[in-house]
Design a protein around this motif. Structure first.
Motif, PDB file in Angstrom:
ATOM      1  N   LEU A   1      56.766  37.321  20.002  1.00 35.18           N
ATOM      2  CA  LEU A   1      57.261  36.684  18.768  1.00 35.18           C
ATOM      3  C   LEU A   1      56.117  35.633  18.312  1.00 35.18           C
ATOM      4  N   MET A   2      55.041  35.409  19.037  1.00 38.40           N
ATOM      5  CA  MET A   2      54.087  34.530  18.383  1.00 38.40           C
ATOM      6  C   MET A   2      52.909  35.206  18.046  1.00 38.40           C
ATOM      7  N   GLY A   3      53.223  36.701  18.090  1.00 34.76           N
ATOM      8  CA  GLY A   3      52.013  37.351  17.375  1.00 34.76           C
ATOM      9  C   GLY A   3      50.934  37.572  17.956  1.00 34.76           C
ATOM     10  N   LEU A   4      50.898  37.534  19.520  1.00 38.13           N
ATOM     11  CA  LEU A   4      50.037  37.869  20.601  1.00 38.13           C
ATOM     12  C   LEU A   4      49.899  39.140  21.100  1.00 38.13           C
ATOM     13  N   GLY A   5      50.667  40.037  20.256  1.00 34.43           N
ATOM     14  CA  GLY A   5      50.325  41.365  20.804  1.00 34.43           C
ATOM     15  C   GLY A   5      51.134  41.993  21.860  1.00 34.43           C
ATOM     16  N   TYR A   6      51.099  43.001  22.306  1.00 34.65           N
ATOM     17  CA  TYR A   6      51.944  43.703  23.503  1.00 34.65           C
ATOM     18  C   TYR A   6      51.093  44.548  24.348  1.00 34.65           C
ATOM     19  N   PRO A   7      51.255  44.208  25.552  1.00 39.64           N
ATOM     20  CA  PRO A   7      51.880  43.320  26.481  1.00 39.64           C
ATOM     21  C   PRO A   7      51.174  41.937  26.412  1.00 39.64           C
ATOM     22  N   GLY A   8      51.735  40.982  26.025  1.00 42.18           N
ATOM     23  CA  GLY A   8      50.775  39.787  26.038  1.00 42.18           C
ATOM     24  C   GLY A   8      51.217  38.695  27.041  1.00 42.18           C
ATOM     25  N   GLY A   9      51.544  39.141  28.340  1.00 44.94           N
ATOM     26  CA  GLY A   9      51.875  38.093  29.102  1.00 44.94           C
ATOM     27  C   GLY A   9      50.588  37.297  29.620  1.00 44.94           C
ATOM     28  N   ALA A  10      49.318  38.030  29.628  1.00 42.98           N
ATOM     29  CA  ALA A  10      48.066  37.330  30.257  1.00 42.98           C
ATOM     30  C   ALA A  10      47.335  36.736  29.045  1.00 42.98           C
ATOM     31  N   VAL A  11      47.674  36.945  27.996  1.00 47.77           N
ATOM     32  CA  VAL A  11      47.140  36.413  26.649  1.00 47.77           C
ATOM     33  C   VAL A  11      48.121  35.027  26.727  1.00 47.77           C
ATOM     34  N   LEU A  12      49.297  35.074  26.842  1.00 45.03           N
ATOM     35  CA  LEU A  12      49.965  33.982  26.581  1.00 45.03           C
ATOM     36  C   LEU A  12      49.569  32.962  27.612  1.00 45.03           C
ATOM     37  N   ALA A  13      49.349  33.339  28.909  1.00 45.14           N
ATOM     38  CA  ALA A  13      49.064  32.291  29.792  1.00 45.14           C
ATOM     39  C   ALA A  13      47.630  31.859  29.825  1.00 45.14           C
ATOM     40  N   LYS A  14      46.790  32.565  28.917  1.00 43.30           N
ATOM     41  CA  LYS A  14      45.522  32.197  28.539  1.00 43.30           C
ATOM     42  C   LYS A  14      45.775  30.992  27.486  1.00 43.30           C
ATOM     43  N   LYS A  15      46.485  31.346  26.574  1.00 41.47           N
ATOM     44  CA  LYS A  15      46.709  30.226  25.577  1.00 41.47           C
ATOM     45  C   LYS A  15      47.380  28.984  25.948  1.00 41.47           C
ATOM     46  N   ALA A  16      48.138  29.028  27.069  1.00 36.70           N
ATOM     47  CA  ALA A  16      48.884  27.824  27.493  1.00 36.70           C
ATOM     48  C   ALA A  16      47.649  26.929  28.245  1.00 36.70           C
ATOM     49  N   GLU A  17      46.462  27.377  28.392  1.00 32.99           N
ATOM     50  CA  GLU A  17      45.490  26.345  28.929  1.00 32.99           C
ATOM     51  C   GLU A  17      45.042  25.380  28.077  1.00 32.99           C
ATOM     52  N   ALA A  18      45.151  25.418  26.691  1.00 35.44           N
ATOM     53  CA  ALA A  18      44.802  24.458  25.685  1.00 35.44           C
ATOM     54  C   ALA A  18      46.147  23.743  25.269  1.00 35.44           C
TER      55      ALA A  18
END
Ligand code: ATP
Ligand code: MG
Ligand code: FE
Length: 335
Positions: free
Chosen positions: A172-189
């Motif tokens: 829903l935030m446009g991070l692609g699929y499957p974006g679990g690992a990308v989301l976790a990376k974004k969370a760092e900032a």
């Protein structure tokens, strides 16, 4: 005993060779993620067709990497379920046919038992008994594990799996699929405290979970935000924290209820570093210990199937000549 493991339950073709004396000899993985990304999810028919294309070349590759031939294989393990039925049938047919041709036993493995036993591929291996948290794209479950095939369900998600919630929120935030690992990376900032999301069912005195409300909370926050990189990071941070805190709290409850000192975490979401850190802290406080799979074997792979199949073949289990695949298969049915 040397066992060839084959995983085709979803969108990863995984093959590995495991030796009961020497450990993992070789493995290979082909992910179909790029092909399905275009559709925003896994297309079952495309998945089956791609397994057909990739499986035999991957088996050749694994044997070559291990410097072995088909004559060195003592048994074949494949994922029998649960998963996409067409995808499972590809692995089952190839495994059963090769076992027949090579005159070795074949055994069907439960995909989640494969995930559950993946920590046995790490240097630091758990002894039985233990509490296991299975957190993947399709499952969020807590089990009391007393031995191979002795799994008592303590609780599970009543709606979305944790990995599914990660993927939906990423999407829903446009991070692609499957974006679990990308989301976790974004969370760092992400900055702590900018958003606070609910922790559904955290105060209920059981080991069940609910994650679907969390994704709605994330959606509302996203719609209200300026949709900047910082907003993504802040929402990702709050989302991850809510999931991790919920998982940790329920694990704590399961450990208390069973009196176990060991916690095993497996499945794709067990790759999440924040989850690993928080579980380590919680277990240390309880004078217990947390065990994880090597990062490479958290998501779907052939190694976990080769390992689990090897344990079952060593117990003398094997299948008849029929081809068996099951889309649904509760793990508590295992023995
Ligand atoms: P199941 O095993 O339940 O059938 P699956 O095989 O699709 O489902 P896995 O391969 O075990 O699931 O795990 C994939 C899931 O793990 C995805 O939802 C993915 O987003 C999630 N995942 C992977 N890495 C991370 C990470 N670092 N943080 C959070 N989630 C992650
Ligand atoms: Mg996958
Ligand atoms: Fe999986």
């Amino acid at each position: 005993m040397r066992v060839l493991g084959i995983e085709t339950s979803c969108d990863e073709t995984g093959v590995a060779l495991y030796d009961s004396e020497r450990g993992l000899l070789a493995d290979a993985l082909y992910s179909q993620v790029a092909m399905h990304a275009e559709y925003g999810g896994v297309v079952p028919e495309l998945a089956s067709r791609d397994h057909v294309r990739k499986l035999v070349p991957l088996i050749r590759e694994v044997l070559a990497k291990a410097n072995l031939t088909s004559k060195d294989v003592d048994g074949i393990a494949y994922t029998e379920g649960p998963g996409l039925i067409g995808a499972l049938l590809v692995g089952a047919s190839v495994a059963r046919s090769l076992a027949f041709a090579w005159n070795v036993p074949a055994v069907g493995v439960h995909h989640m038992e494969g995930h559950l036993l993946a920590p046995m591929l790490a240097d630091d291996k758990p002894d039985y008994p233990y509490v296991a948290l299975l957190v993947s794209g399709g499952h969020t479950q807590l089990f009391d594990v007393q031995g191979l095939g002795q799994y008592q369900l303590l609780g599970e998600s009543l709606d979305d799996a944790a990995g599914e919630a990660f993927d939906k929120t990423a999407k829903l935030m446009g991070l692609g699929y499957p974006g679990g690992a990308v989301l976790a990376k974004k969370a760092e900032a992400g900055r702590a405290g900018v958003y606070t999301f609910p922790r559904p069912m955290i105060d209920r005195p059981n080991c069940d979970f609910s994650f679907s409300g969390l994704k709605t909370a994330a959606l509302l926050a996203w719609q209200d935000s300026d949709r900047s990189e910082q907003a993504i990071a802040d929402i990702a941070h709050a989302f991850q924290l809510a999931v991790v805190e919920t998982l940790v709290k329920k694990c704590q409850r399961a450990l208390k209820q069973t009196g176990r000192k060991r916690l095993v975490i497996a499945g794709g979401v067990s790759a999440n570093l924040e989850l690993r850190t928080q579980l380590d802290i919680m277990l240390k406080k309880r004078s217990g210990k947390a065990y994880f799979p090597p990062l490479k074997y958290c998501t779907d792979n052939g190694a976990m199937i080769a390992y689990a199949g090897c344990q079952r073949l060593l117990r003398g289990e094997q299948m008849d000549l029929g081809i068996s695949a099951r889309a649904r298969w509760p793990m508590v049915e295992l023995q």
